[in-house]
Design a protein around this motif. Structure first.
Motif, PDB file in Angstrom:
ATOM      1  N   MET A 188      59.701  69.329  23.311  1.00 52.28           N
ATOM      2  CA  MET A 188      59.004  68.054  23.230  1.00 52.28           C
ATOM      3  C   MET A 188      59.781  66.951  23.936  1.00 52.28           C
ATOM      4  SD  MET A 188      56.006  67.879  22.104  1.00 52.28           S
ATOM      5  CE  MET A 188      56.028  66.093  22.076  1.00 52.28           C
ATOM      6  N   THR A 189      61.105  66.935  23.757  1.00 53.32           N
ATOM      7  CA  THR A 189      61.915  65.898  24.397  1.00 53.32           C
ATOM      8  C   THR A 189      61.799  65.986  25.909  1.00 53.32           C
ATOM      9  OG1 THR A 189      63.474  65.880  22.550  1.00 53.32           O
ATOM     10  CG2 THR A 189      64.237  64.966  24.643  1.00 53.32           C
ATOM     11  N   ARG A 190      61.903  67.214  26.426  1.00 55.73           N
ATOM     12  CA  ARG A 190      61.798  67.406  27.873  1.00 55.73           C
ATOM     13  C   ARG A 190      60.413  67.002  28.388  1.00 55.73           C
ATOM     14  NH1 ARG A 190      66.539  67.680  30.627  1.00 55.73           N
ATOM     15  NH2 ARG A 190      68.058  68.879  29.437  1.00 55.73           N
ATOM     16  N   ALA A 191      59.366  67.361  27.642  1.00 58.54           N
ATOM     17  CA  ALA A 191      58.006  67.020  28.069  1.00 58.54           C
ATOM     18  C   ALA A 191      57.817  65.511  28.111  1.00 58.54           C
ATOM     19  CB  ALA A 191      56.990  67.659  27.131  1.00 58.54           C
ATOM     20  N   GLN A 192      58.365  64.795  27.116  1.00 58.90           N
ATOM     21  CA  GLN A 192      58.213  63.345  27.068  1.00 58.90           C
ATOM     22  C   GLN A 192      59.073  62.648  28.124  1.00 58.90           C
ATOM     23  OE1 GLN A 192      59.218  62.940  22.947  1.00 58.90           O
ATOM     24  NE2 GLN A 192      57.086  62.897  22.271  1.00 58.90           N
ATOM     25  N   LEU A 193      60.267  63.193  28.393  1.00 56.82           N
ATOM     26  CA  LEU A 193      61.146  62.576  29.377  1.00 56.82           C
ATOM     27  C   LEU A 193      60.632  62.762  30.796  1.00 56.82           C
ATOM     28  CD1 LEU A 193      64.742  63.437  28.077  1.00 56.82           C
ATOM     29  CD2 LEU A 193      63.694  61.172  28.230  1.00 56.82           C
ATOM     30  N   HIS A 194      60.192  63.987  31.101  1.00 54.90           N
ATOM     31  CA  HIS A 194      59.836  64.318  32.482  1.00 54.90           C
ATOM     32  C   HIS A 194      58.339  64.202  32.745  1.00 54.90           C
ATOM     33  CE1 HIS A 194      63.928  65.691  33.341  1.00 54.90           C
ATOM     34  NE2 HIS A 194      63.909  66.319  32.172  1.00 54.90           N
ATOM     35  N   VAL A 219      52.145  61.696  26.358  1.00 54.06           N
ATOM     36  CA  VAL A 219      52.487  63.072  25.985  1.00 54.06           C
ATOM     37  C   VAL A 219      52.537  63.191  24.471  1.00 54.06           C
ATOM     38  CG1 VAL A 219      54.232  64.888  26.106  1.00 54.06           C
ATOM     39  CG2 VAL A 219      53.747  63.484  28.126  1.00 54.06           C
ATOM     40  N   VAL A 220      51.695  64.038  23.903  1.00 53.47           N
ATOM     41  CA  VAL A 220      51.638  64.221  22.451  1.00 53.47           C
ATOM     42  C   VAL A 220      51.952  65.656  22.041  1.00 53.47           C
ATOM     43  CG1 VAL A 220      50.014  62.345  22.065  1.00 53.47           C
ATOM     44  CG2 VAL A 220      49.150  64.650  22.555  1.00 53.47           C
ATOM     45  N   GLY A 221      52.150  66.524  23.030  1.00 48.43           N
ATOM     46  CA  GLY A 221      52.432  67.911  22.694  1.00 48.43           C
ATOM     47  C   GLY A 221      52.847  68.687  23.918  1.00 48.43           C
ATOM     48  N   VAL A 222      53.024  69.974  23.740  1.00 53.34           N
ATOM     49  CA  VAL A 222      53.465  70.822  24.846  1.00 53.34           C
ATOM     50  C   VAL A 222      52.896  72.221  24.662  1.00 53.34           C
ATOM     51  CG1 VAL A 222      55.612  71.483  23.688  1.00 53.34           C
ATOM     52  CG2 VAL A 222      55.478  71.562  26.181  1.00 53.34           C
ATOM     53  N   LEU A 223      52.559  72.853  25.769  1.00 50.48           N
ATOM     54  CA  LEU A 223      52.172  74.264  25.796  1.00 50.48           C
ATOM     55  C   LEU A 223      53.288  75.027  26.494  1.00 50.48           C
ATOM     56  CD1 LEU A 223      50.231  76.723  25.620  1.00 50.48           C
ATOM     57  CD2 LEU A 223      49.261  75.958  27.806  1.00 50.48           C
ATOM     58  N   ALA A 224      53.832  76.022  25.829  1.00 47.07           N
ATOM     59  CA  ALA A 224      54.939  76.806  26.390  1.00 47.07           C
ATOM     60  C   ALA A 224      54.572  78.284  26.400  1.00 47.07           C
ATOM     61  CB  ALA A 224      56.214  76.581  25.587  1.00 47.07           C
ATOM     62  N   VAL A 225      54.944  78.963  27.487  1.00 49.67           N
ATOM     63  CA  VAL A 225      54.722  80.409  27.632  1.00 49.67           C
ATOM     64  C   VAL A 225      56.075  81.063  27.905  1.00 49.67           C
ATOM     65  CG1 VAL A 225      53.434  82.213  28.810  1.00 49.67           C
ATOM     66  CG2 VAL A 225      52.443  79.918  28.606  1.00 49.67           C
ATOM     67  N   PHE A 226      56.312  82.200  27.254  1.00 50.30           N
ATOM     68  CA  PHE A 226      57.612  82.868  27.350  1.00 50.30           C
ATOM     69  C   PHE A 226      57.466  84.278  27.928  1.00 50.30           C
ATOM     70  CE2 PHE A 226      57.537  79.978  23.745  1.00 50.30           C
ATOM     71  CZ  PHE A 226      58.656  79.194  23.964  1.00 50.30           C
ATOM     72  N   ARG A 227      58.501  84.686  28.673  1.00 51.81           N
ATOM     73  CA  ARG A 227      58.646  86.063  29.131  1.00 51.81           C
ATOM     74  C   ARG A 227      60.010  86.582  28.704  1.00 51.81           C
ATOM     75  NH1 ARG A 227      56.499  85.414  35.409  1.00 51.81           N
ATOM     76  NH2 ARG A 227      54.246  85.294  34.914  1.00 51.81           N
TER      77      ARG A 227
END
Length: 702
Positions: A188-194, A219-227
């Motif tokens: 969340m911090t990265r999404a809000q900063l960048h 920015v109120v949220g984030v969608l993350a995908v992992f491998r």
């Protein structure tokens, strides 16, 4: 796309009104499949233009997202891409014009039909007609795993206290919930900063994330995908896919969550509550349902402005969110009404939760300016547990209990145990209405509607109905009536309002001749559907001899949609007598604009939700600009409601809205006082203010 054939017909008629020369119209989906065609047998005529739109997505003429195609010498085709609020492709519009007349270039056609294009794109966004057809946020992580070959995906919405985590079921992901919990704050911090898509390919596992934004682009949220660590790295091409999914998550979030409070919408609440019930054994477990109503919010709105009323609404919503236990669903049903579904909670524990909410709301009271601002709640509690029960049934029972709490003095909790227990001493609604009419405890107020520009214009007023309570406060009569009141009661109240208003206006004919003004009254759905009511109305207008142009009526488009063919002739006859009509709450559902061909209206009033966030919400600004443009194309006037601040007024004026109504424009005052002050309103209605240069002295105020 779920739009009806009638919706497409309506948009086609709007296009034909703007350009009668159009010979063919096609609406198509994002993959080129035809939604609607004015000539299905001749749809092949526009296939080449559609193929160009599909194959050359970057072909744009500055802000014009479209093309002109002249392969056929008999017709020229103009194609336009329809995009959502975040730029995603929603569909296409292709129109054909004969080339045997002077050819129009792409910009000329775009300028001509732009109001319809803007409104159509707004409706497509509102309907959530995105590729893939998902309806809930829970689908997004699963789809992200499939499209990006991930082993896990998550949506994080801290303000909504919502985390959705999904893993692949066909293999071990190596990524557990505790890992996600550790990354929660970091993502969340990265999404809000960048504010942009980020890729991390050098950790024990690989991740790509995209921000989720709200209506004002925050920015109120984030969608993350992992491998997994041994999987291929995320590439640039993956960024587009995760960004599209994040935008679609934002659209779903807007359709499921109330923009003012962040709580669920009414439709989302009913859907999620029903799903929760389906997953549980209701025979073995009962659930609590709370119906929460803010007492006398109309008094707050009238004394302090609707922007202060919105602050109260947000404060109550915050209480509901903070006190919600695990699994609880909280929603704003509309206006000043909320509800909570508390799973696995008996009727008495639910009542205790309600009492805690009631007590917690009292400290929201304060002094605002030089007037007290009092906040209290009337809460009804009902049980949902029987095998044949439904959410709507329990909600109706809880609403009845809430109404009982109001009748017993407000600021209290009442419980519906079933049968007649709660309503045993509840006066019959018909008796209440009859008593109010007979005791003359009803009042007619008038709220000013004034021009937003400096151009001269006669003043306007909307006539409002209030009931004077025993303690001297004014109560909105809709709170007494309720949505479930019998149609006869609505018609009786409408008749009283019409008779009283027309009588007072008729008594001041001479004043209105010297100082013209327009007064509009609201009509209920029950009255709109009653031919006898319309005939009574026409008779009253004829006998009153009120100056033409003085009287008007307004109603929401939804209230008239089922009776268009029946009411249009009555409206036309009254219009010949100098009566005008307005559509109210336009923008709440864009369908109102598609009814402009069917109803003889002269004005449209924008929904208050558009005004409230007009200054900061670019989507609301686009919708208001589109609605105003389309209205002006048809010679209609526009009114912005809920104009509570100067910033809203300035923004609405800049977007082309003609009139404003709200706390900043003017508070409601007694109808008789408004009529008495007409000379003053008339003076200020001129572009020269109080000074009239034609006579060289101050204009008379009486």
């Amino acid at each position: 796309m779920t739009a009806s054939v009638e919706t497409w017909n309506s948009y086609a008629r709007l296009l034909a009104r703007l350009s009668p020369r159009i010979s063919h119209i096609v609406f198509a989906s994002a993959d080129g499949t035809s939604w609607w065609s004015s000539d299905p047998a001749g749809s092949s005529r526009v296939q080449y233009a559609l193929s160009l739109l599909l194959s050359e997505p970057s072909l744009r003429d500055r802000e014009i997202d479209g093309l002109m195609e002249t392969q056929d010498s008999a017709e020229t085709r103009y194609g336009f891409r329809l995009r959502g609020a975040l730029g995603e492709l929603k569909g296409f519009l292709v129109i054909a014009l004969p080339t045997n007349e002077a050819r129009l270039d792409l910009r000329a056609v775009y300028t001509l039909i732009k109001p319809v294009l803007d409104c159509l794109q707004s409706e497509l966004s509102a309907r959530g007609a995105a590729p893939g057809g998902f309806e809930t946020l829970e689908h997004i992580p699963t789809l992200a795993i499939e499209r990006l070959a991930g082993v896990a995906a998550a949506i994080l919405l801290p303000e909504r206290k919502l985390t959705i985590f999904r893993k692949r079921t066909d293999q071990a992901s190596g990524i557990e919930n505790d890992v996600l919990a550790q990354m929660h704050r970091h993502l969340m911090t990265r999404a809000q900063l960048h504010g942009r898509t980020l890729v991390a390919n050098h950790m024990p596992f690989k991740a790509i994330s995209a921000p989720i934004r709200n209506e004002v682009n925050r920015v109120v949220g984030v969608l993350a995908v992992f491998r997994a660590g041994g999987d291929p790295d995320f590439q640039q091409c993956d960024a587009g896919a995760v960004e599209l999914l994040a935008r679609q998550a934002a659209q779903i979030m807007r359709s499921n969550f109330d923009s003012l409070t962040g709580l669920l919408t009414s439709a989302a609440f009913r859907s999620q509550a029903a799903a929760s019930l389906a997953a549980r054994d209701r025979r073995q477990c009962s659930h609590g349902l709370l119906y929460v109503d803010i007492d006398q919010l109309n008094v707050v709105n009238e004394n302090h402005g609707m922007h202060v009323g919105d602050e109260v609404i947000q404060g109550v919503a915050s209480l509901l969110s903070r006190r919600a236990r695990a699994g609880t669903l909280a929603a704003r049903l509309g206006g000043d009404r909320f509800c909570m579904f508390v799973p696995g909670c008996g009727i008495e524990p639910a009542a205790r939760i309600a009492e805690e909410l009631r007590s917690a709301a009292i400290p929201l009271s304060r002094t605002h300016g030089d007037k007290p601002l009092l906040v209290s709640l009337s809460i009804g509690v009902a049980r949902l547990g029987e095998s044949d029960g439904s959410v709507d049934t329990a909600l109706a029972a809880a609403e009845l209990a809430s109404q009982t709490a109001k009748e017993r003095g407000r600021n209290r909790v009442e419980v519906f145990y079933g049968g007649e227990q709660v309503g045993a001493d509840r006066p019959a609604l018909a008796s209440q209405v009859g008593a109010a009419l007979a005791a003359e405890t009803l009042e007619l107020l008038a709220q000013p509607i004034l021009p937003l520009s400096s151009a001269p214009a006669d003043p306007r007023f909307e006539i409002l109905l209030r009931m004077r309570a025993a303690d001297g406060t004014r109560i909105g009569f809709d709170k007494l009536m309720g949505a479930a009141a019998a149609p006869d009661l609505h018609r009786a109240v409408d008749r009283w309002v019409v008779e009283q208003a027309i009588e007072r206006l008729a008594d001041h004919r001479q004043m209105l001749r010297q100082h013209p003004a327009k007064f509009s009254l609201n009509l209920s759905a029950a009255s709109l559907a009653d031919g006898e009511f319309w005939r009574m109305l026409a008779d009253l207008v004829r006998k009153s001899r009120v100056e033409p142009g003085t009287l008007g009526f307004e109603f929401p488009e939804q209230a008239a949609s089922e009776h268009l063919a029946a009411i249009a002739p009555f409206m036309c006859r009254l219009r010949e007598q100098g009566v005008s009509f307005a559509l109210d709450s336009v923008g709440r559902g864009m369908g109102a604009l598609t009814r402009l061909n069917a109803l003889p209206v002269s004005c449209i009033k924008l929904d208050g939700a558009l005004s409230r966030d007009l200054v900061d919400n670019t989507r609301s600004q686009s919708m208001v600009l589109a609605i105003a443009g389309l209205a002006h194309s048809f010679g209609l006037e526009t009114v912005a409601t809920h104009v509570e601040t100067d910033a809203i007024r300035a923004c609405a004026a800049q977007l082309g809205v003609d009139y404003g109504q709200g706390f900043f424009i003017g508070k409601p005052l007694a109808l008789d006082d408004a009529i008495h002050d007409l000379p003053l309103y008339s003076c200020f209605a001129t572009s020269t203010g109080l000074f009239d240069p034609s006579i060289g002295k101050m204009a008379a105020l009486s």
